[in-house]
Design a protein around this motif. Sequence first.
Motif, PDB file in Angstrom:
ATOM      1  N   UNK A 697       1.102  -1.040  -0.145  1.00  0.00           N
ATOM      2  CA  UNK A 697      -0.261  -0.269  -0.099  1.00  0.00           C
ATOM      3  C   UNK A 697       0.921   1.350   0.073  1.00  0.00           C
ATOM      4  N   UNK A 698       0.259   2.352  -0.716  1.00  0.00           N
ATOM      5  CA  UNK A 698       1.212   3.460  -0.707  1.00  0.00           C
ATOM      6  C   UNK A 698       0.249   4.404   0.516  1.00  0.00           C
ATOM      7  N   UNK A 699       0.868   5.124   1.691  1.00  0.00           N
ATOM      8  CA  UNK A 699       0.390   5.781   1.975  1.00  0.00           C
ATOM      9  C   UNK A 699       0.566   7.691   2.302  1.00  0.00           C
ATOM     10  N   UNK A 700      -0.426   8.753   2.534  1.00  0.00           N
ATOM     11  CA  UNK A 700       0.190   9.719   2.733  1.00  0.00           C
ATOM     12  C   UNK A 700      -0.381  10.030   3.280  1.00  0.00           C
ATOM     13  N   UNK A 701       0.028  10.732   4.258  1.00  0.00           N
ATOM     14  CA  UNK A 701      -0.027  11.643   6.230  1.00  0.00           C
ATOM     15  C   UNK A 701       0.522  12.780   6.094  1.00  0.00           C
ATOM     16  N   UNK A 702      -0.786  13.708   6.843  1.00  0.00           N
ATOM     17  CA  UNK A 702      -0.878  14.983   6.175  1.00  0.00           C
ATOM     18  C   UNK A 702      -0.758  15.713   8.427  1.00  0.00           C
ATOM     19  N   UNK A 703       0.376  15.682   8.446  1.00  0.00           N
ATOM     20  CA  UNK A 703       0.412  16.132   9.993  1.00  0.00           C
ATOM     21  C   UNK A 703       0.213  17.684  10.231  1.00  0.00           C
ATOM     22  N   UNK A 704      -0.782  18.063  10.759  1.00  0.00           N
ATOM     23  CA  UNK A 704      -1.679  19.054  11.722  1.00  0.00           C
ATOM     24  C   UNK A 704      -2.439  19.567  10.555  1.00  0.00           C
ATOM     25  N   UNK A 705      -2.662  18.543   9.357  1.00  0.00           N
ATOM     26  CA  UNK A 705      -3.680  19.246   8.440  1.00  0.00           C
ATOM     27  C   UNK A 705      -5.147  19.620   8.952  1.00  0.00           C
ATOM     28  N   UNK A 706      -5.294  21.353   7.929  1.00  0.00           N
ATOM     29  CA  UNK A 706      -6.441  21.692   8.858  1.00  0.00           C
ATOM     30  C   UNK A 706      -7.262  22.270   7.507  1.00  0.00           C
ATOM     31  N   UNK A 707      -8.011  23.335   7.913  1.00  0.00           N
ATOM     32  CA  UNK A 707      -9.045  23.820   6.607  1.00  0.00           C
ATOM     33  C   UNK A 707      -7.261  25.100   6.816  1.00  0.00           C
ATOM     34  N   UNK A 708      -6.676  26.053   7.714  1.00  0.00           N
ATOM     35  CA  UNK A 708      -5.311  25.918   7.511  1.00  0.00           C
ATOM     36  C   UNK A 708      -4.606  26.599   7.246  1.00  0.00           C
ATOM     37  N   UNK A 709      -4.335  25.513   7.041  1.00  0.00           N
ATOM     38  CA  UNK A 709      -2.957  24.557   7.160  1.00  0.00           C
ATOM     39  C   UNK A 709      -2.849  23.755   6.333  1.00  0.00           C
ATOM     40  N   UNK A 737       4.928   5.236   2.884  1.00  0.00           N
ATOM     41  CA  UNK A 737       4.558   6.342   3.322  1.00  0.00           C
ATOM     42  C   UNK A 737       5.285   7.612   2.727  1.00  0.00           C
ATOM     43  N   UNK A 738       4.215   8.385   2.509  1.00  0.00           N
ATOM     44  CA  UNK A 738       4.274   9.878   2.245  1.00  0.00           C
ATOM     45  C   UNK A 738       4.049  11.273   3.692  1.00  0.00           C
ATOM     46  N   UNK A 739       5.271  11.294   3.819  1.00  0.00           N
ATOM     47  CA  UNK A 739       4.701  12.082   5.555  1.00  0.00           C
ATOM     48  C   UNK A 739       4.529  13.404   5.088  1.00  0.00           C
TER      49      UNK A 739
END
Length: 754
Positions: A697-709, A737-739
Amino acid sequence: MKFIKHLSIVFLVGIAFSINSCENHTNEIKKSPKIDFTKFVDPFIGTGGHGHTYPGATVPFGMLQISPDNGISSWDWCSGYHYSDSITIGFSHLHLSGTGIGDLADIRLMPINKKVDLAAEVKTRNDIPYKSLYSHNEEKASPGYYSVQLKDFNIKAELTSNLRTGFHKYTFEENDTQSVVLDLGFAINWDKTTASKITVIDETTISGFRHSTGWAKNQKVFFVVRFSKPIEKYELVNGETYKTDVTTVEGEKAFAQLFFNSENTNELSVKVAVSSVSEKNALENLSKEEISFETVKNEASEIWNNNLSNITVETDNEDLKTIFYTALYHTQVAPVTFSDVNKEFRKENDEIVKAENYTAYSTLSLWDTFRAEHPLLIFTAQDKVTDIINTMLEYYQTNKILPVWTLYGNETNTMTGYHSIPVITEAYIKGIKGFDIKKAYEAMKTTMMQDKRGLNHYKKYGYIPHNLLDESVTITLEYAYNDWCVAQIAKELGEEEDYTYFMNRSKAYEHLFDAETGFMRGKNEAGTAWKEPFDPKFSAHRVGAEYTEGNAWQHSWFVLHDVENLIKMHGGEVKFTDKLQQLFTESSEITGNDVSADITGLIGQYAHGNEPSHHIAYMYNFANKPWKTQYWVREILKTQYNTTPNGLSGNEDCGQMSAWYVFSAMGLYPYSPASGEYQIGSPLFETSTIKISEEISFTIKAENVSDENMYIQSATFNGKEFNRTSISHKEIQQGGTLQFVMGNTPNKNWGINN
């Protein structure tokens, strides 16, 4: 007419039903995922506004799309249905998802509780005696299922489907008259019935055909309908004349009203199958299993759930999940299965061929779908990619040109370019097997060397002069990309001379760039003058236009294969990105007396409601301003999609509008599909995971993601620093994992000089 038992069966006697019933299932039903992804799908999204989707029942890439028809011939009713309406004329079995032209709506059934006059003249739906009001409060839709309460008749109609059989269940009031109308005559939008036939075969079965012309010039639909209880009596109509003492009616417009005994049960179940080949094939397509409506409905839901589980996203925002999984759903309602269970299908010249080692598909909206829909299928339905290409190559055998836009086996020649070519190139570059690349290359080369659709001018002048062909700028730019795609396969196959030839031709866009204005413009055949007067906001639909369904602002950026050179032509990165920024911030005024209705979803002059704009926000990546890509991609995601029926800013176009969302919400986009590279935007979700295989599997993680971030601060790939704005297909296929770490201000150092 009273039903006569033991009717002569003309063509069906002796057919051996050895077809395994499982062949009518879309896929082998695997063990269901723990999560019910179907609960996040709302098929009503896109049925309002200009989305042009339908809410009815189908399975992934199913042959049938059973959905209600409103009976209106108008642009926003191209699918047969629009959410603003409250009248239905029945449920037909073939529909288009999100197109800008209306056709199909074949083999329409309508349950009613009274006798009606089918011989009365019908000019509009107001004249139809079996139409009914309905309320959205009594209407439901989910993947593989649709239901509605018909107010005029107090009947609940429910629809579901498997791969090649449609299932209806009608629930009547106790002791009410139970009747079904079959209408083969009334047509909507571009469609017109040319010939039709209905035959009562036995006490539970009818069959026939409907031939029509419209967007598909030679459409032939054969059908079989089987009821759960005996037909008590029936009436057959040819045009405006009732035919008595007959079991068959044939003419331009055939109708039937069938009546059933209401004593034992108030439910009537119906099975319907169609074929492009014959009534015999339609009967073979008909599911042989004696299973309940609920079983088929549940199986359809399970198949959908398995398909939707190929991509999982994690977020606390339920609306985002609904938009995402509805988009993923819409990317799998087309293309549609076209070959029968015995592998046969009809071509537009009436030749019957057999898809020996593949399943044939139709509804190939290639001008739209080569951009993101087909790239997405490489991840979500890779087996379909091979089948679609083999179908293209079969069409090539007839026309000696690869398909442009196929509808029910017909070449419509709708839209510009030959975008079967990038679909084939992308598949090969990304390692898809199962088709003959040498035959495919022959087809690609032959297609781009013939003279039709402006290629004669393109070869002579190196571009298409505006005074010789409408939409000359768009066509030139798209042929340049098609040429580049041919060149990539020539290189792969060691055809060096061809590679050089097509690479040189792929620079055709250079002829049309006006450095003074910064736009691609129409040029005369002498190559000495631009078309005047010039207004980059001007739009003309088709006649007199230099741009297809758009204007110079929207079409001057289509150089997918050589952005670096386009930047140089603009005068460097600063001037290029200034022009891009002006695109998004310019006023949204569109000038002209015949403005294309397809120009919708405007942000400045950027028009997300039509496909030529779809790649543009990602172009900042090539000019060392990736934070601008991140900003504008987020703005598009936020403003152009929502959870209402008006949740698409333009025509869905057989999955392309939704595929843009699926990719972009994960943080990727196949900017130039045949390049094997994906541009990075701004991920919406904390986690997105693409299932590559059972093990990878290939996973994309986005730490602190939000409407503003929305801005990328830093990134790692498999634990190592990642400081570039693209990732290759090969890297994704290998898994990992692409973080990203996200923030609310741009990091103008990330992704620079990559």
